[in-house]
Design a protein around this motif. Structure first.
Motif, PDB file in Angstrom:
ATOM      1  N   TRP A  57       0.830  -1.210   0.000  1.00 15.78           N
ATOM      2  CA  TRP A  57       0.000   0.000   0.000  1.00 15.78           C
ATOM      3  C   TRP A  57       0.864   1.261   0.000  1.00 15.78           C
ATOM      4  CZ3 TRP A  57      -4.855  -2.414   1.445  1.00 15.78           C
ATOM      5  CH2 TRP A  57      -4.774  -3.502   2.333  1.00 15.78           C
ATOM      6  N   SER A 116       8.690   4.348  10.549  1.00 20.95           N
ATOM      7  CA  SER A 116       7.685   3.375  10.115  1.00 20.95           C
ATOM      8  C   SER A 116       6.334   3.758  10.705  1.00 20.95           C
ATOM      9  CB  SER A 116       8.053   1.969  10.601  1.00 20.95           C
ATOM     10  OG  SER A 116       7.907   1.906  12.004  1.00 20.95           O
ATOM     11  N   GLY A 117       5.300   3.170  10.136  1.00 16.96           N
ATOM     12  CA  GLY A 117       3.963   3.410  10.656  1.00 16.96           C
ATOM     13  C   GLY A 117       3.834   2.945  12.099  1.00 16.96           C
ATOM     14  N   SER A 118       4.466   1.815  12.416  1.00 15.06           N
ATOM     15  CA  SER A 118       4.403   1.307  13.787  1.00 15.06           C
ATOM     16  C   SER A 118       5.035   2.299  14.759  1.00 15.06           C
ATOM     17  CB  SER A 118       5.147  -0.025  13.891  1.00 15.06           C
ATOM     18  OG  SER A 118       4.579  -0.990  13.049  1.00 15.06           O
ATOM     19  N   ASN A 121       2.724   5.269  15.336  1.00 15.74           N
ATOM     20  CA  ASN A 121       1.612   5.003  16.251  1.00 15.74           C
ATOM     21  C   ASN A 121       2.106   4.766  17.680  1.00 15.74           C
ATOM     22  OD1 ASN A 121      -0.389   5.366  14.345  1.00 15.74           O
ATOM     23  ND2 ASN A 121      -0.263   3.243  13.633  1.00 15.74           N
ATOM     24  N   TYR A 150      -5.574  -2.265  11.924  1.00 20.14           N
ATOM     25  CA  TYR A 150      -4.148  -2.566  11.816  1.00 20.14           C
ATOM     26  C   TYR A 150      -3.360  -1.282  12.045  1.00 20.14           C
ATOM     27  CZ  TYR A 150       0.302  -4.547  10.583  1.00 20.14           C
ATOM     28  OH  TYR A 150       1.611  -4.991  10.665  1.00 20.14           O
ATOM     29  N   HIS A 151      -2.544  -1.279  13.093  1.00 24.87           N
ATOM     30  CA  HIS A 151      -1.762  -0.091  13.403  1.00 24.87           C
ATOM     31  C   HIS A 151      -0.278  -0.406  13.539  1.00 24.87           C
ATOM     32  CE1 HIS A 151      -5.392   2.270  13.805  1.00 24.87           C
ATOM     33  NE2 HIS A 151      -5.892   1.406  14.674  1.00 24.87           N
ATOM     34  N   GLY A 152       0.118  -1.652  13.202  1.00 27.03           N
ATOM     35  CA  GLY A 152       1.528  -1.988  13.241  1.00 27.03           C
ATOM     36  C   GLY A 152       1.844  -3.087  14.224  1.00 27.03           C
ATOM     37  N   GLU A 224      -8.116   4.011  11.440  1.00 27.33           N
ATOM     38  CA  GLU A 224      -7.795   4.215  10.028  1.00 27.33           C
ATOM     39  C   GLU A 224      -9.075   4.731   9.363  1.00 27.33           C
ATOM     40  OE1 GLU A 224      -6.037   0.162   8.641  1.00 27.33           O
ATOM     41  OE2 GLU A 224      -6.893  -0.098  10.620  1.00 27.33           O
ATOM     42  N   ASP A 257      -5.063   7.310  11.767  1.00 32.29           N
ATOM     43  CA  ASP A 257      -3.924   6.567  11.246  1.00 32.29           C
ATOM     44  C   ASP A 257      -4.015   6.603   9.723  1.00 32.29           C
ATOM     45  OD1 ASP A 257      -2.077   4.777  10.312  1.00 32.29           O
ATOM     46  OD2 ASP A 257      -2.481   3.250  11.820  1.00 32.29           O
ATOM     47  N   VAL A 259      -1.632   5.999   7.593  1.00 37.12           N
ATOM     48  CA  VAL A 259      -0.464   5.325   7.029  1.00 37.12           C
ATOM     49  C   VAL A 259      -0.781   4.770   5.631  1.00 37.12           C
ATOM     50  CG1 VAL A 259       1.065   3.325   7.361  1.00 37.12           C
ATOM     51  CG2 VAL A 259       0.676   4.924   9.225  1.00 37.12           C
ATOM     52  N   ILE A 260      -1.987   4.265   5.421  1.00 39.09           N
ATOM     53  CA  ILE A 260      -2.392   3.826   4.080  1.00 39.09           C
ATOM     54  C   ILE A 260      -3.147   4.937   3.348  1.00 39.09           C
ATOM     55  CG2 ILE A 260      -4.003   2.319   2.819  1.00 39.09           C
ATOM     56  CD1 ILE A 260      -3.253   0.055   4.667  1.00 39.09           C
ATOM     57  N   LYS A 286       4.447   5.306   4.687  1.00 42.97           N
ATOM     58  CA  LYS A 286       4.264   4.724   3.341  1.00 42.97           C
ATOM     59  C   LYS A 286       4.379   5.749   2.195  1.00 42.97           C
ATOM     60  CE  LYS A 286       1.574   0.808   5.076  1.00 42.97           C
ATOM     61  NZ  LYS A 286       2.345  -0.399   4.935  1.00 42.97           N
TER      62      LYS A 286
END
Ligand SMILES: Cc1ncc(COP(=O)(O)O)c(C=O)c1O
Length: 463
Positions: A57, A116-118, A121, A150-152, A224, A257, A259-260, A286
């Protein structure tokens, strides 16, 4: 099974791969990608695949973008590394932070960089805890996310994530992380419940959860805009407009979030703009650099910044940061990526291509294996079922979605299967209309081949 190539055998003997059954992988081996151009990637035999997932993504501008390559090499020659610790700085980080503040969908005071996204968050959670300590509210610490979110995968981000596969045997979620209902109408609405009614019920559920826990103990809610790895779940109409007042009523900090969804995936620069909500803070990663280099960011509002200032003044330091946070080469690439998003009108173009993408996606809804084909903008999910009427899923051990992934690879298409037999699609935003059509033609053939296999094996009848 065919014997592994030399490179594949070396892989199996040397790497631990994320997100795979490590045991069966030893026989199947990896698909090794060697190069990429535009929306295509090529394996070691030179076979071309449409990258229907933009990597993970993330490669929004596709592969081989010379401007991004140039931005990286120029910066690497000039200053290959500098950090932001202890008062040091560099111009790519400053420029990128300014740019992010300028395009932010809500008023943002400062930007904190991660890799990173993780990490983004994880940082959000630590900031929320620090903030509530600064405000003299040491008990307001619980964080609410959603089932299937999904947040990592860091310890805290995995605790936010609402997927059993990320929790089981890892001893997460940690205490203090709560999960409220998943906003998936197809799976979780009651018989005859409209999208609006379902949204009202979910908002009431969140309210009840916060009241039950005690609003003085609940600090933040993270979401998200469209859930990605949980199976591309578009919330029901009016969802966020009903969630927002619940958060406001209980003084719960709202984190988007992105991230995507950030940088055009839904046809707007940020996902919250498309879904009509105003978060306090945002997590970005991302597409921020179109994945040319790892970089992520936390967008911080003024009230949070004021609290960080006060607390660090009191205790002497803001003790958080990553060696590579805001890495100058990654930051220079991200500055260039944002310039390209704006100059080439990538977001507007994604919005213009979305109707074709969504029409072709919806067309898959008629396939005998497909229970629901759903999406928004240039993201899509295709949920496979054994029985369309009852929405009964295939038994997990049959790996039906994984089989579609393999047939799709034979057709020259990369898609991903996530839990619950959902195929996910998230192509580079630069995909052309003819490439969108080709993507869906290939996926249609992969589904047909899977249907033949399912029929042969009589899998629809097995629980
Ligand atoms: C919405 C969302 N948040 C966070 C993450 C974690 O990002 P990373 O894998 O960079 O740690 C992901 C990754 O897919 C994601 O989709």
């Amino acid at each position: 099974m065919a014997p592994l190539s030399n490179l594949a055998a070396r892989d199996v003997e040397t790497l631990v791969h994320p997100y795979i059954n490590l045991s069966s992988f030893r026989d199947s081996g990896p698909l090794i990608i060697e190069r990429g151009h535009g929306v295509y990637v090529y394996d070691t035999d030179g076979k071309a695949y449409i990258e229907g997932m933009a990597g993970l993504w993330c490669t929004a501008l596709g592969y081989g973008n010379e401007e991004l390559i140039e931005a990286a090499t120029t910066q690497m020659r000039k200053l290959s590394f500098a950090h932001l610790f202890t008062g040091r700085s560099h111009d790519p980080a400053i420029e990128l932070a300014e740019k992010l503040k300028e395009i932010a969908p809500v008023p943002i005071s400062k930007v904190f960089f991660c890799n990173s996204g993780s990490e983004a968050n994880d940082t959000q959670i630590k900031l929320v805890w620090y903030y509530n300590n600064a405000l003299g509210r040491p008990h307001k610490k619980k964080i609410v996310s959603r089932l299937k979110a999904y947040h990592g995968v860091t310890v805290a981000a995995a605790s936010l994530t609402g997927l059993p596969g990320n929790h089981r045997d890892f001893d997460v979620p940690l205490p203090g992380f709560l999960h409220t209902g998943c906003p998936h109408h197809y799976r979780f609405a009651r018989d005859g419940e409209s999208e609006e009614e379902f949204a009202t019920r979910l908002a009431a559920e969140l309210d009840e959860l916060i009241v039950k826990e005690g609003p003085e103990t609940v600090a933040a809610f993270i979401a998200e805009p469209v859930m990605g790895a949980g199976g591309v779940i578009v919330p029901p109409k009016t969802y966020f407009e009903k969630i927002m007042p619940v958060c406001a009523r209980h003084d719960v900090y709202l984190i988007s979030d992105e991230v995507i969804c950030g940088f055009g995936r839904l046809g707007t620069m940020f996902g919250c703009q498309r879904l009509g909500f105003a978060p306090h803070a945002l997590s970005l990663a991302k597409a921020l650099s179109s994945a040319y280099l790892p970089i992520a960011a936390v967008m911080i509002p003024e009230a949070m910044y004021e609290a960080l200032l006060a607390e660090s003044k009191k205790i002497g330091m803001f003790g958080h940061g990553f060696t590579y946070g805001g890495h100058p080469v990654a930051a220079a690439v991200a500055v260039k990526a944002i310039e390209i998003y704006q100059r080439e009108r990538i977001v507007e173009q994604a919005a213009a291509k979305a109707p074709l993408f969504q029409a072709r996606l919806a067309g898959l809804g008629g396939h005998p294996l497909v229970g629901e084909a759903r999406g928004l903008g240039l993201i899509g999910g295709v949920e496979l079922v054994a029985d369309k009427k009852s929405k009964r899923s295939f038994a997990a051990q049959h790996g039906v979605a994984a089989r579609v992934v393999r047939f799709a690879e034979e057709e020259g298409l990369i898609v991903r299967a996530v839990m619950g037999d959902v195929l996910t699609l998230s192509p580079p935003l630069v995909i052309s209309e003819s490439e969108i059509n080709e993507l869906f033609n290939r996926l249609g053939r992969a589904l047909d081949n899977t249907l033949d296999w399912v029929t042969r094996e009589r899998l629809s009848h097995q629980a």
